[in-house]
Scaffold this motif. Structure first.
Motif, PDB file in Angstrom:
ATOM      1  N   UNK A  42      34.247   9.220 -16.927  1.00  0.00           N
ATOM      2  CA  UNK A  42      34.468   9.450 -18.441  1.00  0.00           C
ATOM      3  C   UNK A  42      33.300   8.737 -19.270  1.00  0.00           C
ATOM      4  N   UNK A  43      33.753   8.155 -20.467  1.00  0.00           N
ATOM      5  CA  UNK A  43      32.875   7.535 -21.393  1.00  0.00           C
ATOM      6  C   UNK A  43      31.893   6.578 -20.807  1.00  0.00           C
ATOM      7  N   UNK A  48      31.482   0.077 -17.176  1.00  0.00           N
ATOM      8  CA  UNK A  48      30.774  -1.207 -16.566  1.00  0.00           C
ATOM      9  C   UNK A  48      29.983  -0.713 -15.068  1.00  0.00           C
ATOM     10  N   UNK A  49      30.964  -0.125 -14.296  1.00  0.00           N
ATOM     11  CA  UNK A  49      30.360   0.370 -12.913  1.00  0.00           C
ATOM     12  C   UNK A  49      29.092   1.355 -13.335  1.00  0.00           C
TER      13      UNK A  49
END
Length: 159
Positions: A42-43, A48-49
């Motif tokens: 999503x967002x 971070x990934x």
């Protein structure tokens, strides 16, 4: 604009090709998959990934470009076809430090493949520059960060 050619041994060239192939065939698809998986969360603004995968992609693509440039500029020299009684690019030299008696062996290679721990010194290194043109039994004076050193050339090999 002319492209500056860089001397390189066959082994050094193959090493670059192997790394380039690994980055393109293994790392690139792995990173693309990581980006796709991170996008699915999503967002992207606080993902971070996703940002880590994009950063890894940037590093990978920069290394790919660097390797392609090195490969394109390489002037591959088959050192097994070289011979002679004086030291030049591609020679493996056996030396003895005249002060300490320590014996060392170096292969003179291109700047891009130098690895002192593996016994490969760059053609432009101070020790290689001091050795070029010397023959068996000659002494080479080398200025190092630790001061002047004298090496006797014990043997020259062509492999």
């Amino acid at each position: 604009m002319s492209m500056e050619r860089v001397p390189m041994t066959i082994e050094g060239f193959k090493s670059l090709e192997t790394e380039l192939h690994r980055l393109k065939a293994e790392e690139r698809p792995r990173i693309i998959q990581a980006i796709a998986e991170a996008r699915a969360h999503g967002d992207l603004s606080e993902n971070a990934e996703y940002h880590a995968a994009k950063e890894a992609q940037g590093f990978n693509e920069a290394r790919v470009a660097e390797l392609e440039d090195k490969i394109n500029r390489a002037e591959v020299v088959d050192t097994s076809k070289l011979s002679g009684t004086s030291i030049k690019f591609g020679a493996t030299v056996h030396l003895e430090d005249e002060d300490t008696g320590e014996k060392v062996k170096y292969k003179i290679v291109g700047d891009l493949e130098a690895d002192v721990k593996a016994g490969k010194i760059s053609i432009s290194s101070p020790i290689a520059r001091a050795l070029i043109g010397k023959g068996q039994g000659d002494t080479a004076e080398v200025t190092t960060p630790k001061g002047a050193r004298s090496y006797e050339v014990l043997k020259i090999e062509w492999k």
